[in-house]
Design a protein around this motif. Sequence first.
Motif, PDB file in Angstrom:
ATOM      1  N   THR A 203       0.833  -1.210   0.000  1.00  0.00           N
ATOM      2  CA  THR A 203       0.000   0.000   0.000  1.00  0.00           C
ATOM      3  C   THR A 203       0.864   1.255   0.000  1.00  0.00           C
ATOM      4  O   THR A 203       0.391   2.342   0.220  1.00  0.00           O
ATOM      5  CB  THR A 203      -0.887   0.034   1.249  1.00  0.00           C
ATOM      6  OG1 THR A 203      -0.029  -0.166   2.372  1.00  0.00           O
ATOM      7  CG2 THR A 203      -1.973  -0.988   1.208  1.00  0.00           C
ATOM      8  N   LYS A 204       2.142   1.082  -0.188  1.00  0.00           N
ATOM      9  CA  LYS A 204       3.111   2.187  -0.192  1.00  0.00           C
ATOM     10  C   LYS A 204       3.267   2.829   1.176  1.00  0.00           C
ATOM     11  O   LYS A 204       3.386   4.024   1.324  1.00  0.00           O
ATOM     12  CB  LYS A 204       2.741   3.226  -1.242  1.00  0.00           C
ATOM     13  CG  LYS A 204       2.771   2.651  -2.650  1.00  0.00           C
ATOM     14  CD  LYS A 204       3.099   3.726  -3.645  1.00  0.00           C
ATOM     15  CE  LYS A 204       2.831   3.268  -5.060  1.00  0.00           C
ATOM     16  NZ  LYS A 204       1.517   3.701  -5.551  1.00  0.00           N
ATOM     17  N   ASN A 240      10.554   1.089  -3.474  1.00  0.00           N
ATOM     18  CA  ASN A 240      11.391  -0.106  -3.623  1.00  0.00           C
ATOM     19  C   ASN A 240      11.340  -0.840  -2.284  1.00  0.00           C
ATOM     20  O   ASN A 240      10.464  -0.543  -1.460  1.00  0.00           O
ATOM     21  CB  ASN A 240      12.810   0.265  -4.080  1.00  0.00           C
ATOM     22  CG  ASN A 240      13.547   1.104  -3.053  1.00  0.00           C
ATOM     23  OD1 ASN A 240      13.215   1.072  -1.870  1.00  0.00           O
ATOM     24  ND2 ASN A 240      14.542   1.858  -3.504  1.00  0.00           N
ATOM     25  N   ASP A 241      12.258  -1.746  -2.020  1.00  0.00           N
ATOM     26  CA  ASP A 241      12.145  -2.560  -0.801  1.00  0.00           C
ATOM     27  C   ASP A 241      12.125  -1.741   0.483  1.00  0.00           C
ATOM     28  O   ASP A 241      11.410  -2.063   1.435  1.00  0.00           O
ATOM     29  CB  ASP A 241      13.333  -3.529  -0.718  1.00  0.00           C
ATOM     30  CG  ASP A 241      13.120  -4.695  -1.647  1.00  0.00           C
ATOM     31  OD1 ASP A 241      12.035  -4.745  -2.263  1.00  0.00           O
ATOM     32  OD2 ASP A 241      14.042  -5.525  -1.771  1.00  0.00           O
ATOM     33  N   THR A 242      12.938  -0.685   0.524  1.00  0.00           N
ATOM     34  CA  THR A 242      13.108   0.027   1.800  1.00  0.00           C
ATOM     35  C   THR A 242      12.895   1.524   1.699  1.00  0.00           C
ATOM     36  O   THR A 242      13.214   2.253   2.628  1.00  0.00           O
ATOM     37  CB  THR A 242      14.536  -0.202   2.351  1.00  0.00           C
ATOM     38  OG1 THR A 242      15.457   0.224   1.338  1.00  0.00           O
ATOM     39  CG2 THR A 242      14.783  -1.631   2.739  1.00  0.00           C
ATOM     40  N   ALA A 243      12.380   2.000   0.552  1.00  0.00           N
ATOM     41  CA  ALA A 243      12.213   3.453   0.428  1.00  0.00           C
ATOM     42  C   ALA A 243      10.979   3.791  -0.393  1.00  0.00           C
ATOM     43  O   ALA A 243      10.541   3.015  -1.244  1.00  0.00           O
ATOM     44  CB  ALA A 243      13.449   4.069  -0.212  1.00  0.00           C
ATOM     45  N   LEU A 244      10.431   4.973  -0.110  1.00  0.00           N
ATOM     46  CA  LEU A 244       9.370   5.529  -0.948  1.00  0.00           C
ATOM     47  C   LEU A 244      10.017   6.576  -1.841  1.00  0.00           C
ATOM     48  O   LEU A 244      10.913   7.314  -1.399  1.00  0.00           O
ATOM     49  CB  LEU A 244       8.281   6.164  -0.085  1.00  0.00           C
ATOM     50  CG  LEU A 244       7.567   5.220   0.888  1.00  0.00           C
ATOM     51  CD1 LEU A 244       6.547   5.983   1.734  1.00  0.00           C
ATOM     52  CD2 LEU A 244       6.882   4.078   0.143  1.00  0.00           C
ATOM     53  N   ILE A 245       9.545   6.653  -3.090  1.00  0.00           N
ATOM     54  CA  ILE A 245      10.198   7.536  -4.056  1.00  0.00           C
ATOM     55  C   ILE A 245       9.154   8.480  -4.646  1.00  0.00           C
ATOM     56  O   ILE A 245       8.155   8.036  -5.220  1.00  0.00           O
ATOM     57  CB  ILE A 245      10.854   6.696  -5.186  1.00  0.00           C
ATOM     58  CG1 ILE A 245      11.882   5.738  -4.548  1.00  0.00           C
ATOM     59  CG2 ILE A 245      11.515   7.587  -6.240  1.00  0.00           C
ATOM     60  CD1 ILE A 245      12.027   4.434  -5.272  1.00  0.00           C
ATOM     61  N   VAL A 246       9.391   9.768  -4.461  1.00  0.00           N
ATOM     62  CA  VAL A 246       8.467  10.776  -4.995  1.00  0.00           C
ATOM     63  C   VAL A 246       9.133  11.437  -6.187  1.00  0.00           C
ATOM     64  O   VAL A 246      10.309  11.810  -6.130  1.00  0.00           O
ATOM     65  CB  VAL A 246       8.132  11.827  -3.911  1.00  0.00           C
ATOM     66  CG1 VAL A 246       7.342  12.990  -4.511  1.00  0.00           C
ATOM     67  CG2 VAL A 246       7.353  11.182  -2.769  1.00  0.00           C
ATOM     68  N   LYS A 247       8.353  11.563  -7.278  1.00  0.00           N
ATOM     69  CA  LYS A 247       8.906  12.207  -8.478  1.00  0.00           C
ATOM     70  C   LYS A 247       7.899  13.186  -9.057  1.00  0.00           C
ATOM     71  O   LYS A 247       6.695  12.927  -9.040  1.00  0.00           O
ATOM     72  CB  LYS A 247       9.218  11.151  -9.541  1.00  0.00           C
ATOM     73  CG  LYS A 247      10.501  10.417  -9.272  1.00  0.00           C
ATOM     74  CD  LYS A 247      10.950   9.619 -10.490  1.00  0.00           C
ATOM     75  CE  LYS A 247      12.243   8.900 -10.156  1.00  0.00           C
ATOM     76  NZ  LYS A 247      12.274   7.541 -10.665  1.00  0.00           N
ATOM     77  N   GLY A 248       8.423  14.293  -9.558  1.00  0.00           N
ATOM     78  CA  GLY A 248       7.627  15.231 -10.347  1.00  0.00           C
ATOM     79  C   GLY A 248       6.428  15.834  -9.632  1.00  0.00           C
ATOM     80  O   GLY A 248       5.439  16.188 -10.279  1.00  0.00           O
TER      81      GLY A 248
END
Length: 819
Positions: A203-204, A240-248
């Motif tokens: 679920t992020k 990814n496995d251990t991080a949330l990634i925010v873009k744009g």
Amino acid sequence: MRNIFSLLCMTVALTGYSQTSREQKLWYDKPSGNVWENALPIGNGRLGGMVYGNVVDERIQLNEHTLWSGGPNRNDNPDALAALPEIRQLIFDGKQKEAEKLANKAIITKKSHGQMFQPLGELRLTFPGHEHYTNYYRELDIERAVAKTTYQVDGVNYTREVLASFPDRVIVIRLTADQRGKLAFNATYTSLHINKAIKTIPTKDLTIEGTASDHEGVKGVVRFKGVTRIKTEGGTVSANDTALIVKGADAATIYISIATNFKNYQDVSGDEHALAASYLNKAYSKSYAAILNPHIAAYHKYFKRVKFDLGKTDQGNLPTDERLRNFRNVNDPELVTLYYQYGRYLLISSSQPGGQPANLQGIWNNKMRPPWDSKYTININAQMNYWPAERANLSELHEPFLKMVEELSQTGLETAKSMYGARGWMAHHNTDIWRATGAIDGAFWGMWIAGGGWTSQHLWQHYLYQGDKAYLAKIYPILKGAATFYADFLVEHPKYHWLVTNPGSSPENAPAAHEGSSLDAGTTMDNQIAFDVFSNTIRAAEILKKDAAFADTLKKIRKRLPPMHVGKHGQLQEWLDDVDDPNDHHRHVSHLYGLFPSDQISAYRTPELFSAARTTLLHRGDVSTGWSMGWKVNWWARLQDGNHAFALIKNQLSPLGTTKEGGGTYNNLFDAHPPFQIDGNFGCTSGITEMLMQSADGAVHLLPALPDVWQTGSIGGLLAQGGFEVVRLEWKEGKLTKVEVKSKVGGNLRLRVPNQLKSVDGRSVKIASGKNSNEFYQNEEVAGAIISSNANLSSPDIKQTFIYDVSTQAGKVYVFVGP
Ligand code: FUC
């Protein structure tokens, strides 16, 4: 016209929370780097966060108030009872060192020396491409309880705000860019815990879970869970496995929820997963604005009660760390008012009803093994944390400490019985979240029996300030239990025939005459605390009209306590015998407990003891550890020497290392023992209050210790005993010009002031005479002092004062003006 005006009013109302002045801000033009003491503290009493304000690698170091090592445990030493007669005899025979050796074996715990307050870890935010930034600025706005960082990269302005919401129980970070789609970052956790797992779930959510440490033979049973979820405006969130990634994204809101399975000191059956999820889900359904405004409103409920102004200078235009460096050499009264309000901010942020009391570091600790375990040292430090609570109008925030005392009165029953064969309850010099009451560290420190006696005085003080008889009835059994312990524990001194503590001690100090042992019988602080415990229990019983026979017994015992002694150097004796060293600069000056926080030594009632206390403090000197300097501000205020109190504030508000061998202050205005200990912040906040107003010695004393540098100013909202609120106090050129007092429970208001006052209605003020009839201002007279024939008593310069009596009614405000 009318329409424009109402529009204007609306705009003011809407932006009211977002516009604040620089006066109430700590601000800097540099990030914290990797220095924890540069980072800015936020907190809601449950969660604590240290915001680094780093540009590329932002760090929010996270704490949760119940995340402690170990689990429910006791640490009494059952050998104590059998060894007690021998230890007592050795002390009476003058063999303190031998007594200490035996106490190390038989009294000091063989189990845990207390558990540790541990961090959760850090939320790390990485901003790729932000290496080259300009226009950097970061602040902690203590008028709104929000930390902010702003900077520019490639023409884009980035803003981050961080807060620990009081109503929503989550930490929230709001990130914005002023150009569309320019916000990009990664979020992950780091943590020093061994038993932990960090992962993202479909679920992020970014999660961290684990178990706090085993420590000193006690298994770690506190399980913790942290969950972070991100909402963006525009752009994407992936994992990814251990991080949330925010873009744009245009903007993003990060919600951080943390919980443990801790329910109370006996019960760890909570569900950390369900709790963390419930806080998070509730908060996540709200926008940042919907979290921000209720957060500020909840904070204002406490913070706005006190307004303080000592004037402004150009120093206010400089970053806080620069002002700190300048403070010793330039006039910057606004840094004092900022530091004062920061003390109040720190208590609001680290101590909320229903939570744990502020510990040695409040609620901010990044170490797995913090100094002194970041626990509760109750031979001064934990009490000092709560000195501002009543005076600085934060009474409700006293609750976590008062609750801890109640819990100690439960765990301490068994300690009193099993170790000393006494009824009632007691605690030694330390405790932790498990409310352990055994003796720890070593007999030199831990063989002190007055932890229950002293902490219980906070319950009585809370009553004196609030005037609530139902509360007194509720806590009376705790006072009674503390008094009962003393009644059973005291023994007759074979030489002097007084009833004395044995073993007793004067915290962490030892005279050369006792071969460096701190153990003794009937030390001055022990006697003073016993005197308060008895006197206040007797008064409580009288007010509640109960336990007359018990109160009578206590009166008889109280009469047999040793009186205070003035020794050959004119000093207040720390020990029963005249063995003080005038060159002793020890940080603990425990025998001045009777001057502050207690009210046994007075300029008017006990002038010899007052003079002796002053001599003692002069002998001890000024420079010391942070908390010791904080205590000294309170003492010099009680000694009515505002300039000396201010000299201490100067020492304390100096960058660490300025005063050789002493504490000071870190860039984030945390007090340095060193290392960081929050007691110094709270002690100094209390001391500044005491310089302006004291409610002691039978009166509300206004401007008792005004230093030359604060000749004009105002403060509003301080509390005095007996349910009085000093709504407004104004002074010019050292003279009181306006006083406004609200009476919550009625009764005689006795004012002691530096100049003549008249009431604005011209009627209700009269020159006072005799004893104050107000039941909250009754001092039990101490037995007269025993004064050494060699003592040369100096007479301190007591300023002339005027004393008025005003008969007040509950709910009414009384206004007086000066010349
Ligand atoms: C007492 C003090 C130390 C320190 C520690 C936490 O032992 O003597 O200075 O503040 O508590």
